[in-house]
Design an enzyme around this catalytic site. Structure first.
Site, mmCIF file in Angstrom:
data_model
loop_
_atom_site.group_PDB
_atom_site.id
_atom_site.type_symbol
_atom_site.label_atom_id
_atom_site.label_comp_id
_atom_site.label_asym_id
_atom_site.label_seq_id
_atom_site.Cartn_x
_atom_site.Cartn_y
_atom_site.Cartn_z
ATOM 1 N N ASP A 26 0.496 -4.761 0.054
ATOM 2 C CA ASP A 26 -0.199 -4.046 1.094
ATOM 3 C C ASP A 26 -1.423 -4.257 1.291
ATOM 4 O OD1 ASP A 26 -1.084 -1.988 2.697
ATOM 5 O OD2 ASP A 26 -0.467 -0.245 1.501
ATOM 6 N N LYS A 68 4.817 -2.125 -5.406
ATOM 7 C CA LYS A 68 4.008 -2.611 -4.249
ATOM 8 C C LYS A 68 2.520 -2.850 -4.914
ATOM 9 C CE LYS A 68 1.294 0.249 -0.877
ATOM 10 N NZ LYS A 68 1.635 1.333 0.142
ATOM 11 N N ASP A 104 1.634 0.735 8.625
ATOM 12 C CA ASP A 104 1.103 1.935 8.104
ATOM 13 C C ASP A 104 0.224 2.623 8.847
ATOM 14 O OD1 ASP A 104 0.053 4.068 6.414
ATOM 15 O OD2 ASP A 104 -0.421 2.843 4.669
ATOM 16 N N GLU A 144 2.676 -5.078 4.038
ATOM 17 C CA GLU A 144 2.084 -4.083 4.749
ATOM 18 C C GLU A 144 0.899 -4.094 5.206
ATOM 19 O OE1 GLU A 144 2.588 -0.379 2.094
ATOM 20 O OE2 GLU A 144 1.759 0.885 3.519
ATOM 21 N N LYS A 150 4.044 8.345 6.665
ATOM 22 C CA LYS A 150 3.150 9.146 6.037
ATOM 23 C C LYS A 150 3.234 10.571 6.678
ATOM 24 C CE LYS A 150 0.321 6.049 3.352
ATOM 25 N NZ LYS A 150 -0.843 5.379 3.314
ATOM 26 N N SER A 152 2.844 2.214 -6.430
ATOM 27 C CA SER A 152 1.668 1.328 -5.734
ATOM 28 C C SER A 152 0.709 1.238 -6.725
ATOM 29 C CB SER A 152 0.990 2.262 -4.524
ATOM 30 O OG SER A 152 0.059 1.402 -4.063
ATOM 31 N N GLY A 211 2.360 7.089 0.219
ATOM 32 C CA GLY A 211 1.687 8.005 -0.356
ATOM 33 C C GLY A 211 0.192 8.330 -0.240
ATOM 34 N N LYS A 225 -1.614 -4.092 -4.150
ATOM 35 C CA LYS A 225 -2.536 -4.199 -3.136
ATOM 36 C C LYS A 225 -3.192 -5.510 -3.121
ATOM 37 C CE LYS A 225 -2.837 0.236 -1.814
ATOM 38 N NZ LYS A 225 -2.308 0.662 -0.255
#
Ligand code: OSB
Ligand code: MG
Length: 370
Positions: free
Chosen positions: A188, A161, A238, A213, A262, A135, A290, A163
């Site tokens: 995400d 991934k 998520d 996400e 998670k 990530s 994570g 952000k």
């Protein structure tokens, strides 16, 4: 088995590089380490709460309160025939999944150590290795992002991934796709958009992302269902999924096609296993998220994702990406093939380095069975 002692330590670790998301920038990690002891054996688990309530409502302070005043007394009163007994015993406490998870996971870890088994075996998983994804936080600009992703791909990660947030989305993906046309790539948003942005988010469809996400509200599933009808890109939830029932409802509504699991967000391993089973029964892929964990939580994630429904690489990357010195020895490492070896030792399977834990600790509480 009856618990004799529960301890909570508050630890602080500096991050090697700041991690930026749509909800903020983290430069250091403060978290609670929970231990549960019985029959001369102690199990450990890391809590995923943070100092602030910017990802989800819980904080380290609320976790400490709820553990001390509500969950520890319930756990001390319980005759534990199996770690699965802990989750239902906490049912009277509503919410507070991160607090529940920390204590429940410590009991699983204790159980595994007592049985001299790796955690994955107690959870019903398998040995071998898991596939590592990474990530990547928001970077200064597109060039910096391409550079960061180039480094991770060279390190072996099998899925990247990134952000995103409003104003920093399409151009980032476009720059990455130009450089990495084939890379398994996803984004995400951490709840940074609303339905007003649906048309804009649909422009991401042309980049063949694996998924997007949590684009919408942190507690929403209804609008996600509306958005999913307008996107070709699969939505992954998520923040809005706190257990198996949430996933069932989200899937009934068509709010997502993938779920990020998670263990700390859903209340512990028993809940994560139930969530995994709900998705697997519907052939919905899950992957393990994570929370910038130290090696203790990171290894728990490695064990969890050996369950068969985890068919996509997760956000479990190497310790060295986050910390100068991890709290476990050996640290979690990723092979050049992008894999992490599943430990075979008892419990989480790597040694906890106590001098480092003590150095990072600024608060330590011990509670005993009355
Ligand atoms: O949304 O998955 C998330 C980190 C902190 C809080 C929320 C998230 C994340 C990450 C990083 O994406 C995952 C990791 O590398 O541990
Ligand atoms: Mg996320």
């Amino acid at each position: 088995m009856k618990l004799e002692r529960i301890e909570v330590r508050r630890l602080g670790l500096k991050l090697r590089t700041p991690f930026e998301t749509s909800f903020g920038r983290t430069t250091s990690k403060e978290f609670l380490l929970v231990s549960a002891s019985a029959d001369g054996v102690t199990g450990y688990a890391e809590c995923v709460a943070d100092v602030d309530p910017f990802y989800l409502p819980e904080t380290n302070a609320t976790v400490l309160h709820v553990l001390r005043d509500f969950l520890a007394p319930l756990a001390f009163a319980l005759e534990i025939g199996h770690p699965k007994d802990v989750w239902p015993a906490f049912a009277r406490v509503r919410g507070h999944e991160m607090a529940k998870a920390a204590l429940e996971m410590a009991v699983w870890e204790l159980w595994a150590r007592r049985e001299r088994q790796p955690l994955w075996r107690v959870l019903g998983g398998r040995g071998g290795f898991v596939e590592a994804g990474v990530s990547v936080g928001l970077q200064r600009d597109e060039a910096a992002l391409v550079e960061a992703v180039t480094r991770e791909v060279a390190a072996g990660y099998r899925r990247v991934k990134i952000k995103i947030k409003p104003g920093r989305d399409v151009a980032l993906v476009e720059a990455l796709r130009e450089r990495f046309p084939q890379l398994p790539l996803m984004v995400d948003a951490n709840s940074a958009y609303t339905l007003v942005d649906a048309e804009h988010l649909a422009t991401l469809d042309r980049f063949w992302l694996m998924m997007i996400e949590q684009p919408l509200g942190w507690d929403d599933i209804v609008d996600h269902a509306t958005l999913q009808k307008r996107l070709a890109t699969p939505i992954c939830l998520d923040e809005s999924i706190h257990g198996a029932e949430d996933a069932r409802r989200a899937l009934e509504l068509g709010a997502c096609q993938v779920v990020n699991v998670k263990v700390g967000r859903v209340g512990g391993f028993a809940s994560a296993l139930a969530l995994h089973d709900v998705c697997r029964a519907r052939s919905v892929p899950v992957w393990c998220g994570g929370m910038l964990e130290s090696g203790i939580g990171r290894l728990a994630n490695v064990h969890l994702q050996t369950l068969p429904g985890f068919t996509l690489p997760g956000d479990t990357s190497a310790s060295e990406r986050y910390f100068e010195e991890d709290l476990v020895d050996p640290p979690v490492v990723v092979s050049p093939q992008g894999t992490i070896a599943v430990p075979e030792g008892p419990g989480i399977g790597h040694e906890i380095v106590w001098p480092r834990v003590e150095r990072a600790c600024d608060l330590h509480e011990t509670w005993r069975r009355p």
